[in-house]
Scaffold this active site. Structure first.
Site, PDB file in Angstrom:
ATOM      1  N   PHE A   1       0.816  -1.209   0.000  1.00 55.56           N
ATOM      2  CA  PHE A   1       0.000   0.000   0.000  1.00 55.56           C
ATOM      3  C   PHE A   1       0.852   1.262   0.000  1.00 55.56           C
ATOM      4  CE2 PHE A   1      -2.739  -3.202   1.782  1.00 55.56           C
ATOM      5  CZ  PHE A   1      -4.032  -2.844   1.435  1.00 55.56           C
ATOM      6  N   ASP A   2       0.419   2.235  -0.775  1.00 59.29           N
ATOM      7  CA  ASP A   2       0.875   3.600  -0.564  1.00 59.29           C
ATOM      8  C   ASP A   2       0.254   4.057   0.761  1.00 59.29           C
ATOM      9  OD1 ASP A   2       1.915   6.221  -1.216  1.00 59.29           O
ATOM     10  OD2 ASP A   2      -0.143   6.783  -1.705  1.00 59.29           O
ATOM     11  N   MET A   3       0.709   5.184   1.295  1.00 64.68           N
ATOM     12  CA  MET A   3       0.176   5.647   2.576  1.00 64.68           C
ATOM     13  C   MET A   3      -0.655   6.916   2.450  1.00 64.68           C
ATOM     14  SD  MET A   3       2.236   6.503   6.123  1.00 64.68           S
ATOM     15  CE  MET A   3       2.983   7.999   5.424  1.00 64.68           C
TER      16      MET A   3
ATOM     17  N   ASP B   1      -3.164   5.826  -4.924  1.00 66.62           N
ATOM     18  CA  ASP B   1      -4.122   6.869  -5.271  1.00 66.62           C
ATOM     19  C   ASP B   1      -3.606   7.752  -6.403  1.00 66.62           C
ATOM     20  OD1 ASP B   1      -3.221   9.755  -3.692  1.00 66.62           O
ATOM     21  OD2 ASP B   1      -2.309   7.893  -3.037  1.00 66.62           O
TER      22      ASP B   1
END
Length: 220
Positions: A8-10, A166
């Site tokens: 995951f990106d944060m 995102d």
């Protein structure tokens, strides 16, 4: 499911950080009597510190030094001491991945110390098996290096990894690493180039979880 890891990106993906950060930057511009260049700001989302420096230096020149000092002081005062809200669907997806025995990593352009603090304050650190940050790679997003390093630390083939992003820069990074990628747009909609990648673009992590439960992927 054949996936062996989820990465995951944060910011803007797990945490609703991007709006907070942009507002702080806008305030810093006002205090320093500098213009808020919105399109320039949006172009840096997903990049690491080195990439941001290049773009902002071109836009703000020597004024960047005092602007960055103002921005950093205001930003640290919030993110190092206050929990950033968790994005919708995050906990449900992380809980489900854990129930499936799938290890979870974060690959974020944010510096390690700050990333660890953000995840801890938000109550998400207990889900994360590995953290890879922008200061640990030579080439930040959109280069695939950070995603490849995150997969390597989990000892998982990138082809067997799910990636969640995102930003357009983040998606470029994950797709270039040959991961099955879900994009959940935040401040910036997918550009035309990114839309041609054929990855999954969904409105929320709830939708991503529903697709995963149904066994759907962007390859379907």
């Amino acid at each position: 499911m054949n996936y062996q890891a989820a990465i995951f990106d944060m910011d803007g993906l797990l945490l609703d950080t991007e709006r907070v950060c942009m507002q702080i930057f806008k305030e810093a511009c006002e205090v320093q009597n500098l213009p808020f260049l919105e399109q320039v700001y949006l172009s840096i989302i997903g990049r690491n510190a080195a990439g941001i420096e290049v773009i902002f230096r071109k836009a703000y020149g020597n004024d960047l030094d005092r602007l960055h000092k103002e921005w950093r002081a205001r930003y640290d005062a919030i993110v190092k001491y206050q929990a950033i809200p968790v994005k919708d669907g995050v906990v449900e997806l992380l809980e489900w991945l854990k129930s499936q025995g799938i290890p979870i990593a974060v690959a974020t352009s944010t510096a390690k110390e700050v990333a660890m603090k953000k995840l801890e304050l938000a109550g998400l650190s207990r889900y994360i098996d590995s953290l890879t940050t922008g200061c640990e790679v030579m080439n930040g997003k959109p280069d695939p290096e950070i995603y490849l390093l995150a997969a390597n630390r989990l000892n998982v083939d990138p082809l067997k990894c799910l990636a969640f992003e995102d930003s357009n820069n983040g998606v470029r990074s994950a797709v270039a690493a040959n991961m099955v990628t879900y994009q959940i747009p935040d401040l910036v909609e997918p550009c035309e180039e990114v839309r041609t990648f054929g990855h999954a673009i969904v409105t929320s992590l709830h939708e991503a979880l529903s697709e995963l439960k149904r066994g759907k992927t962007s390859e379907a």
